[in-house]
Design an enzyme around this catalytic site. Structure first.
Site, PDB file in Angstrom:
ATOM      1  N   THR A  14     -13.058   5.870   7.909  1.00 49.57           N
ATOM      2  CA  THR A  14     -13.835   5.219   6.831  1.00 49.57           C
ATOM      3  C   THR A  14     -13.653   3.701   6.977  1.00 49.57           C
ATOM      4  O   THR A  14     -12.844   3.245   7.797  1.00 49.57           O
ATOM      5  CB  THR A  14     -13.337   5.619   5.415  1.00 49.57           C
ATOM      6  OG1 THR A  14     -12.065   5.003   5.196  1.00 49.57           O
ATOM      7  CG2 THR A  14     -13.234   7.120   5.225  1.00 49.57           C
ATOM      8  N   TYR A  44       0.855  -1.204   0.000  1.00 52.10           N
ATOM      9  CA  TYR A  44       0.000   0.000   0.000  1.00 52.10           C
ATOM     10  C   TYR A  44       0.883   1.244   0.000  1.00 52.10           C
ATOM     11  O   TYR A  44       0.668   2.182  -0.781  1.00 52.10           O
ATOM     12  CB  TYR A  44      -0.903  -0.031   1.235  1.00 52.10           C
ATOM     13  CG  TYR A  44      -1.827   1.173   1.358  1.00 52.10           C
ATOM     14  CD1 TYR A  44      -3.011   1.243   0.620  1.00 52.10           C
ATOM     15  CD2 TYR A  44      -1.527   2.222   2.216  1.00 52.10           C
ATOM     16  CE1 TYR A  44      -3.864   2.337   0.740  1.00 52.10           C
ATOM     17  CE2 TYR A  44      -2.373   3.325   2.337  1.00 52.10           C
ATOM     18  CZ  TYR A  44      -3.540   3.369   1.593  1.00 52.10           C
ATOM     19  OH  TYR A  44      -4.385   4.461   1.698  1.00 52.10           O
TER      20      TYR A  44
HETATM   21  N1  LIG Z   1      -9.344   6.292   5.244  1.00 53.66           N
HETATM   22  C1  LIG Z   1      -8.048   6.535   5.383  1.00 53.66           C
HETATM   23  O1  LIG Z   1      -7.467   6.415   6.488  1.00 53.66           O
HETATM   24  C2  LIG Z   1      -7.250   7.004   4.217  1.00 53.66           C
HETATM   25  C3  LIG Z   1      -7.627   6.740   2.910  1.00 53.66           C
HETATM   26  N2  LIG Z   1      -6.864   7.168   1.879  1.00 53.66           N
HETATM   27  C4  LIG Z   1      -7.233   6.881   0.501  1.00 53.66           C
HETATM   28  O2  LIG Z   1      -8.496   7.425   0.243  1.00 53.66           O
HETATM   29  C5  LIG Z   1      -9.117   6.713  -0.819  1.00 53.66           C
HETATM   30  C6  LIG Z   1     -10.551   6.382  -0.434  1.00 53.66           C
HETATM   31  O3  LIG Z   1     -10.527   5.453   0.631  1.00 53.66           O
HETATM   32  P1  LIG Z   1     -11.624   5.415   1.783  1.00 53.66           P
HETATM   33  O4  LIG Z   1     -12.760   6.255   1.447  1.00 53.66           O
HETATM   34  O5  LIG Z   1     -10.921   5.643   3.047  1.00 53.66           O
HETATM   35  O6  LIG Z   1     -11.991   3.874   1.717  1.00 53.66           O
HETATM   36  P2  LIG Z   1     -13.377   3.097   1.558  1.00 53.66           P
HETATM   37  O7  LIG Z   1     -13.009   1.676   1.609  1.00 53.66           O
HETATM   38  O8  LIG Z   1     -14.384   3.636   2.494  1.00 53.66           O
HETATM   39  O9  LIG Z   1     -13.851   3.500   0.077  1.00 53.66           O
HETATM   40  C7  LIG Z   1     -13.204   3.049  -1.066  1.00 53.66           C
HETATM   41  C8  LIG Z   1     -14.186   3.030  -2.220  1.00 53.66           C
HETATM   42  O10 LIG Z   1     -13.475   2.618  -3.386  1.00 53.66           O
HETATM   43  C9  LIG Z   1     -14.261   1.643  -4.053  1.00 53.66           C
HETATM   44  N3  LIG Z   1     -13.393   0.759  -4.827  1.00 53.66           N
HETATM   45  C10 LIG Z   1     -12.541  -0.194  -4.361  1.00 53.66           C
HETATM   46  N4  LIG Z   1     -11.967  -0.837  -5.378  1.00 53.66           N
HETATM   47  C11 LIG Z   1     -12.449  -0.273  -6.517  1.00 53.66           C
HETATM   48  C12 LIG Z   1     -12.233  -0.516  -7.890  1.00 53.66           C
HETATM   49  N5  LIG Z   1     -11.420  -1.496  -8.300  1.00 53.66           N
HETATM   50  N6  LIG Z   1     -12.867   0.255  -8.788  1.00 53.66           N
HETATM   51  C13 LIG Z   1     -13.721   1.225  -8.385  1.00 53.66           C
HETATM   52  N7  LIG Z   1     -13.980   1.476  -7.094  1.00 53.66           N
HETATM   53  C14 LIG Z   1     -13.346   0.744  -6.172  1.00 53.66           C
HETATM   54  C15 LIG Z   1     -14.990   0.897  -2.949  1.00 53.66           C
HETATM   55  O11 LIG Z   1     -16.112   0.196  -3.442  1.00 53.66           O
HETATM   56  C16 LIG Z   1     -15.327   2.041  -2.026  1.00 53.66           C
HETATM   57  O12 LIG Z   1     -16.542   2.633  -2.370  1.00 53.66           O
HETATM   58  C17 LIG Z   1      -8.231   5.488  -1.075  1.00 53.66           C
HETATM   59  O13 LIG Z   1      -7.412   5.723  -2.198  1.00 53.66           O
HETATM   60  C18 LIG Z   1      -7.395   5.398   0.187  1.00 53.66           C
HETATM   61  O14 LIG Z   1      -6.157   4.782  -0.066  1.00 53.66           O
HETATM   62  C19 LIG Z   1      -5.720   7.894   2.074  1.00 53.66           C
HETATM   63  C20 LIG Z   1      -5.310   8.175   3.345  1.00 53.66           C
HETATM   64  C21 LIG Z   1      -6.026   7.755   4.511  1.00 53.66           C
HETATM   65  C1  LIG Z   2      -2.776  -1.772   9.139  1.00 52.86           C
HETATM   66  C2  LIG Z   2      -3.199  -0.760   8.159  1.00 52.86           C
HETATM   67  C3  LIG Z   2      -4.639  -0.605   8.179  1.00 52.86           C
HETATM   68  C4  LIG Z   2      -5.055   0.505   9.042  1.00 52.86           C
HETATM   69  C5  LIG Z   2      -4.870   1.786   8.366  1.00 52.86           C
HETATM   70  C6  LIG Z   2      -5.969   1.988   7.421  1.00 52.86           C
HETATM   71  C7  LIG Z   2      -5.948   2.899   6.498  1.00 52.86           C
HETATM   72  C8  LIG Z   2      -4.833   3.756   6.295  1.00 52.86           C
HETATM   73  C9  LIG Z   2      -4.835   4.483   5.196  1.00 52.86           C
HETATM   74  C10 LIG Z   2      -3.729   5.323   4.905  1.00 52.86           C
HETATM   75  O1  LIG Z   2      -3.629   5.823   3.806  1.00 52.86           O
HETATM   76  C11 LIG Z   2      -2.686   5.552   5.930  1.00 52.86           C
HETATM   77  C12 LIG Z   2      -2.800   6.868   6.547  1.00 52.86           C
HETATM   78  C13 LIG Z   2      -1.874   7.344   7.336  1.00 52.86           C
HETATM   79  C14 LIG Z   2      -0.542   6.738   7.574  1.00 52.86           C
HETATM   80  C15 LIG Z   2       0.090   7.368   8.773  1.00 52.86           C
HETATM   81  C16 LIG Z   2       1.349   7.353   8.994  1.00 52.86           C
HETATM   82  C17 LIG Z   2       2.360   6.819   8.058  1.00 52.86           C
HETATM   83  C18 LIG Z   2       3.718   7.150   8.570  1.00 52.86           C
HETATM   84  C19 LIG Z   2       4.346   8.205   7.716  1.00 52.86           C
HETATM   85  C20 LIG Z   2       5.409   8.922   8.461  1.00 52.86           C
HETATM   86  O2  LIG Z   2       5.151   9.389   9.573  1.00 52.86           O
HETATM   87  O3  LIG Z   2       6.520   9.033   7.925  1.00 52.86           O
END
Ligand SMILES: NC(=O)C1=CN([C@@H]2O[C@H](COP(=O)(O)OP(=O)(O)OC[C@H]3O[C@@H](n4cnc5c(N)ncnc54)[C@H](O)[C@@H]3O)[C@@H](O)[C@H]2O)C=CC1
Ligand SMILES: CCCCC/C=C\C=C\C(=O)C/C=C\C/C=C\CCCC(=O)O
Length: 259
Positions: free
Chosen positions: A188, A151
């Site tokens: 989320t 990831y």
């Molecule tokens: N929630 C978090 O802590 C963080 C999330 N992100 C990024 O934010 C973005 C959104 O994630 P969240 O809303 O948190 O997750 P989520 O799991 O709530 O939503 C993800 C959405 O993407 C859709 N999806 C998954 N695979 C797909 C595909 N192959 N084609 C089309 N749609 C697809 C799912 O059906 C879902 O609706 C992601 O790129 C995630 O990596 C970045 C940093 C932190």
């Molecule tokens: C075990 C992983 C699942 C739990 C985390 C779920 C979603 C995380 C999504 C992200 O995109 C990660 C968000 C933040 C990462 C935080 C710190 C990374 C460290 C970076 C640094 O401090 O240098």
């Protein structure tokens, strides 16, 4: 309203951050095509948005960002329905350290695919009107998140790709700005990965370290990230920017200047 008449595509729009990005675009006057592989959630979101904004402001299009054919057709349908494309948000993303090839396919290849398909309609060099592409990376695109190395790699890839595209666009005159959102943990469903050995595999033993990181960094509400997203869409001076969204607020990342 600031985005009146503009047309946006958001991937992974059915829930979580993608839903939040779609809602803030709608609140500010844009029309939005909601793309997601989750059909039930996508249709239900469209129904509730129809009540608030009317049926003509959104489209839900089932689309897996791993499929060139589905993605191309979804963007084509958006342009046929709404007449143009101005804002593109590559948001769909997953955590899967077991099926890590799928994580690369969705998180990195999906972003490249979406960007190149969007260019076909937005690039001023091929008859488009320009606009802005916002790619959703993560703080894990700037530093390592130990329990999810693949990831982490995909998000670093999204950061590098987006910055290179911003420079390519400036140099060539695409008329498109490219920006990045790099949030810390957000409340989320993706957070459920933490409790799932089927997703973390050989890194499941690192759950406690990840929990500690979460305590240090805090967990944001979706609304904190959508405000940052809107800023990058609206601020015409931002191009090639990576906006970190942290508990203490938002902050632009700096990068070493090597080239
Ligand atoms: N929630 C978090 O802590 C963080 C999330 N992100 C990024 O934010 C973005 C959104 O994630 P969240 O809303 O948190 O997750 P989520 O799991 O709530 O939503 C993800 C959405 O993407 C859709 N999806 C998954 N695979 C797909 C595909 N192959 N084609 C089309 N749609 C697809 C799912 O059906 C879902 O609706 C992601 O790129 C995630 O990596 C970045 C940093 C932190
Ligand atoms: C075990 C992983 C699942 C739990 C985390 C779920 C979603 C995380 C999504 C992200 O995109 C990660 C968000 C933040 C990462 C935080 C710190 C990374 C460290 C970076 C640094 O401090 O240098």
């Amino acid at each position: 309203m600031a985005l009146e008449g503009k047309v946006a595509v958001v991937t992974g729009a059915a829930q979580g951050l993608g839903k939040g990005f779609s809602e803030i675009l709608l609140k500010n006057g844009a029309k939005v095509a909601l793309l997601d592989v989750a059909e039930v959630a996508g249709k239900s979101l469209k129904e509730s948005l129809d009540e608030q904004y009317g049926p003509d402001r959104t489209l839900f299009i089932p689309c897996d960002v791993q499929s060139q054919q589905q993605f191309k057709a979804a963007i084509q349908k958006t342009v046929e329905t709404f007449g143009q494309l101005d804002i593109f948000c590559n948001n769909a993303g997953i955590i899967n350290e077991v099926d890590w090839e799928k994580a690369v396919s969705v998180n990195l290849m999906g972003v490249v695919r979406g960007t190149y398909l969007a260019l076909e309609h937005m690039n001023k060099l091929s008859g488009g009107q320009g606009g802005v592409i916002v790619n959703i990376a993560s703080i894990a695109g700037l530093g390592p998140l130990l329990s999810v190395p693949v990831y982490t790699a995909t998000k670093h890839g999204v950061v590098g790709f987006t910055r290179a595209m911003a420079d390519a666009s400036k140099e060539s005159g695409y008329g498109i700005r490219f920006n990045l959102i790099c949030p810390t943990f957000v409340q989320t469903d993706i957070l459920n990965a933490l409790q799932s050995p089927a997703i973390l595999g050989q890194f499941s033993n690192l759950e406690d370290s990840t929990k500690k990181l979460m305590e240090q960094h805090g967990i944001l509400d979706v609304s904190q990230v959508t405000e940052a997203f809107l800023q990058l869409v609206l601020d015409e001076t931002k191009d090639g920017a990576a906006l970190m969204v942290l508990s203490k607020g938002s902050q632009y990342s700096t990068f070493p200047s090597i080239i």
